[in-house]
Write an enzyme that holds these catalytic residues in place. Structure first.
Site, PDB file in Angstrom:
ATOM      1  N   ARG A  92     -46.300 -22.225  14.297  1.00  0.00           N
ATOM      2  CA  ARG A  92     -45.079 -22.089  13.635  1.00  0.00           C
ATOM      3  C   ARG A  92     -44.527 -20.637  14.088  1.00  0.00           C
ATOM      4  NH1 ARG A  92     -44.467 -18.940   8.055  1.00  0.00           N
ATOM      5  NH2 ARG A  92     -42.338 -19.221   7.611  1.00  0.00           N
ATOM      6  N   HIS A 136     -36.421 -15.818   9.496  1.00  0.00           N
ATOM      7  CA  HIS A 136     -37.573 -15.008   8.954  1.00  0.00           C
ATOM      8  C   HIS A 136     -36.990 -13.379   8.920  1.00  0.00           C
ATOM      9  CE1 HIS A 136     -42.168 -14.996   8.736  1.00  0.00           C
ATOM     10  NE2 HIS A 136     -41.787 -14.036   8.274  1.00  0.00           N
ATOM     11  N   GLU A 181     -39.686 -17.192   3.003  1.00  0.00           N
ATOM     12  CA  GLU A 181     -39.721 -16.422   1.698  1.00  0.00           C
ATOM     13  C   GLU A 181     -38.583 -15.683   1.240  1.00  0.00           C
ATOM     14  OE1 GLU A 181     -42.984 -13.466   2.365  1.00  0.00           O
ATOM     15  OE2 GLU A 181     -44.441 -15.190   2.933  1.00  0.00           O
ATOM     16  N   ASN A 306     -46.578 -19.897   1.616  1.00  0.00           N
ATOM     17  CA  ASN A 306     -47.392 -18.786   2.090  1.00  0.00           C
ATOM     18  C   ASN A 306     -48.127 -18.470   0.736  1.00  0.00           C
ATOM     19  OD1 ASN A 306     -45.914 -19.286   4.173  1.00  0.00           O
ATOM     20  ND2 ASN A 306     -44.697 -17.346   4.117  1.00  0.00           N
ATOM     21  N   TYR A 308     -51.091 -15.373  -0.049  1.00  0.00           N
ATOM     22  CA  TYR A 308     -51.938 -14.163   0.107  1.00  0.00           C
ATOM     23  C   TYR A 308     -53.075 -13.736  -0.981  1.00  0.00           C
ATOM     24  CZ  TYR A 308     -49.278 -13.846   4.366  1.00  0.00           C
ATOM     25  OH  TYR A 308     -48.896 -14.048   5.701  1.00  0.00           O
ATOM     26  N   GLU A 366     -48.700 -19.831   5.633  1.00  0.00           N
ATOM     27  CA  GLU A 366     -48.923 -18.499   6.152  1.00  0.00           C
ATOM     28  C   GLU A 366     -50.438 -18.502   5.250  1.00  0.00           C
ATOM     29  OE1 GLU A 366     -46.518 -15.117   6.046  1.00  0.00           O
ATOM     30  OE2 GLU A 366     -45.056 -16.245   6.915  1.00  0.00           O
TER      31      GLU A 366
HETATM   32  C1  BGC Z   1     -44.387 -12.692   5.758  1.00  0.00           C
HETATM   33  C2  BGC Z   1     -44.882 -12.060   6.962  1.00  0.00           C
HETATM   34  C3  BGC Z   1     -45.711 -10.964   7.049  1.00  0.00           C
HETATM   35  C4  BGC Z   1     -46.752 -11.195   6.016  1.00  0.00           C
HETATM   36  C5  BGC Z   1     -47.901 -10.110   5.801  1.00  0.00           C
HETATM   37  C6  BGC Z   1     -45.522 -12.619   4.558  1.00  0.00           C
HETATM   38  O1  BGC Z   1     -44.935 -12.410   3.572  1.00  0.00           O
HETATM   39  O2  BGC Z   1     -43.903 -13.892   5.999  1.00  0.00           O
HETATM   40  O3  BGC Z   1     -43.723 -11.818   8.070  1.00  0.00           O
HETATM   41  O4  BGC Z   1     -45.923 -10.332   7.973  1.00  0.00           O
HETATM   42  O5  BGC Z   1     -46.509 -12.043   4.953  1.00  0.00           O
HETATM   43  O6  BGC Z   1     -47.250  -9.343   5.115  1.00  0.00           O
END
Ligand code: BGC
Length: 489
Positions: A92, A136, A181, A306, A308, A366
């Site tokens: 991607r 992006h 995002e 995405n 995290y 992501e």
């Molecule tokens: C984004 C990336 C970023 C990653 C880590 C995501 O929000 O798409 O560009 O590097 O998080 O912060």
């Protein structure tokens, strides 16, 4: 159906003796143009807002810029060969709008477009499927001069740019996404000013979000006219859990969920903004025309998520407009960017999307973590924290799959250490270490681990559930439950 589009169909739960991920699953890594390419003005490219932002004193840590970054613009063939050695079957990446259209619209810069033609051809020659992100965050600076995402004309200009790419590459690209995002752009770029274009304006943030969604829809409509494969959207989702059971904390978590998660998905799938946004933005929340909301509600072929972290949320009147704060968890591990490690949340968001918006194909576009790695890699890079993060999140993804989510692929963030926006090069997310002195690439232990995951379809991950218990059946122990139950009622 086109051979460029994954044909696995809804995978269904594998039998106990089978590996947790099915054949045909996409195993990839993700990057974005400004974060890795370097050479931002080469071959006739126009400047982007990130070029401008990074060259404005004091806005990026240490004055760092994407002028060189990972030099991927010149080393892409080496990087694709590396992906192939790692066993990736998908990649991607994003296209720099101002490389292709230096002023954002008008005449095409063929040399810029050629870079992406060569990249796609090289990927295909290695059996790696491209997933292309059209936006992006690196808006052409010339369009920012015309108001950026506040300008209603941007939707048509974005669709024109998208159509240029569809016509040039849809014969070889099977998967497109419009925006990456939008929440981060609106929140960081227009409300808090920490990302390009660096505005701090309560009244601008809802407008920027809305114009991004209009642009997304206009690009999807353009794709229906000229494209033959699949197009979707990428959002970042976080479960928002109330810090206590006090009503004000529960209300704060509901607001945070509306602001970050539902602000984008409700219009796309349900045709309406969450009611909480009016409460959050007050007089700054405009009445958007019903006809525009109808246009935004365009069917898409898949959704990219995405993931995290989660946000344990408490009421905080000192932090308008959301009046909410994230509470640090004493018993949790945290990454170098200060994000709580909460693997279970990945399964929760996948299940929540399925229950709230329906069973369309999903991809984790992501997932990854910044942990400290040294600047040079002579002795190799052992990164057990990143291995642990990936392992636990992949187990959570397997849980969601076993619970019936139509999950078709997983993309680790990121292939390479790269330019982490206003944090510069300090935070390393890569599976592959980049020495910013020599630009040498060194796969970390996490890259080897991920290769083994791919080779074994996840059999090397060990036990099947992240929580160590029975496979999940529905979002659990959190606000996502409450939100799903409240539904639209
Ligand atoms: C984004 C990336 C970023 C990653 C880590 C995501 O929000 O798409 O560009 O590097 O998080 O912060």
């Amino acid at each position: 159906m086109s051979p460029l589009v994954p044909t696995a169909g809804p995978p269904g739960p594998p039998a106990a003796s089978q590996p947790p991920f099915p054949r045909g699953f996409l195993w990839g890594a993700a990057t974005s143009a400004y974060q890795i390419e370097g050479s931002p003005l080469a071959d006739g490219a126009g400047a982007s807002i990130w070029h401008r932002f990074a060259h404005s004193p004091g806005l990026v840590r240490g004055g760092e810029t994407g002028d060189v970054a990972c030099d991927h613009y010149r080393r892409f063939a080496e990087d694709v060969a590396l992906m192939s050695r790692l066993g990736l079957n998908a990649y991607r990446f994003s296209i720099s709008w101002s490389r292709v259209l230096p002023t954002g619209r008008g005449t095409v810069n063929e040399r810029g477009l050629d870079f992406y033609r060569r990249l796609v051809d090289t990927l295909l020659a290695h059996g790696i499927r491209p997933l292309v992100t059209l936006f992006h965050w690196d808006l052409p600076a010339a369009l920012d001069d015309r108001g950026g995402w506040l300008n209603p004309d941007l939707a048509d200009w974005f669709a024109g740019y998208a159509e240029t790419l569809f016509r040039a590459l849809d014969d070889r690209v099977g998967m497109w996404t419009t925006l990456n995002e939008p929440w981060v752009v609106a929140d960081g770029g227009y409300l808090h000013g920490v990302l390009a274009p660096g505005h701090r304006n309560l009244f601008e943030a809802p407008i920027a979000s809305h114009q991004m969604l209009r642009a997304h829809a206009a690009a999807v409509a353009a794709y229906r006219a000229v494209g033959r494969h699949a197009i979707g959207l990428v959002v970042n989702l976080e479960p928002k859990h109330p810090a206590t059971d006090r009503p004000e904390d529960l209300a704060a978590a509901v607001r945070a969920d509306a602001y970050m998660n539902r602000q984008y998905l409700d219009p796309v799938f349900l045709g309406a903004y969450p009611a909480e946004l009016r409460e959050i933005f007050g007089a700054a929340w405009p009445d958007f025309p019903a006809a525009e909301l109808e246009q935004i509600r365009q069917p898409i072929d898949f959704l990219g998520i995405n993931y995290y972290t989660r946000g344990v949320t408490r009421h905080d009147p000192e932090r308008p407009p959301l009046c909410a704060a994230t509470v640090r968890q004493l018993r949790s591990a945290y990454t170098e960017t200060g994000w709580e490690v909460y693997p279970r949340g990945l399964a929760d968001v996948l299940l929540w999307v399925k229950s709230r918006y329906g069973g369309l194909p999903l991809y984790v576009t992501e997932n990854g973590a910044a942990f400290y790695d040294p600047p040079t890699a002579e002795a190799g890079i052992d990164d057990p924290l990143r291995v642990g993060y990936l392992r636990r999140h992949l187990l959570a993804a397997a849980d969601a799959l076993a619970a019936g989510v139509d999950l078709r692929g997983y993309f680790a963030w990121s292939l390479l250490d790269n330019f982490e926006w206003s944090l510069g090069f300090d935070k390393r997310f890569g599976l592959v270490h980049v020495d910013y002195g020599t630009l040498a690439r060194t796969p970390k232990a996490s890259a080897r681990f991920y290769s083994e995951v791919i080779a074994s379809s996840g059999a090397n991950l060990g036990r099947r559930t992240a929580a160590g218990g029975a496979p999940l059946e529905a979002p659990q122990d959190g606000l996502l439950d409450a939100v799903a139950l409240q539904g639209d009622g």
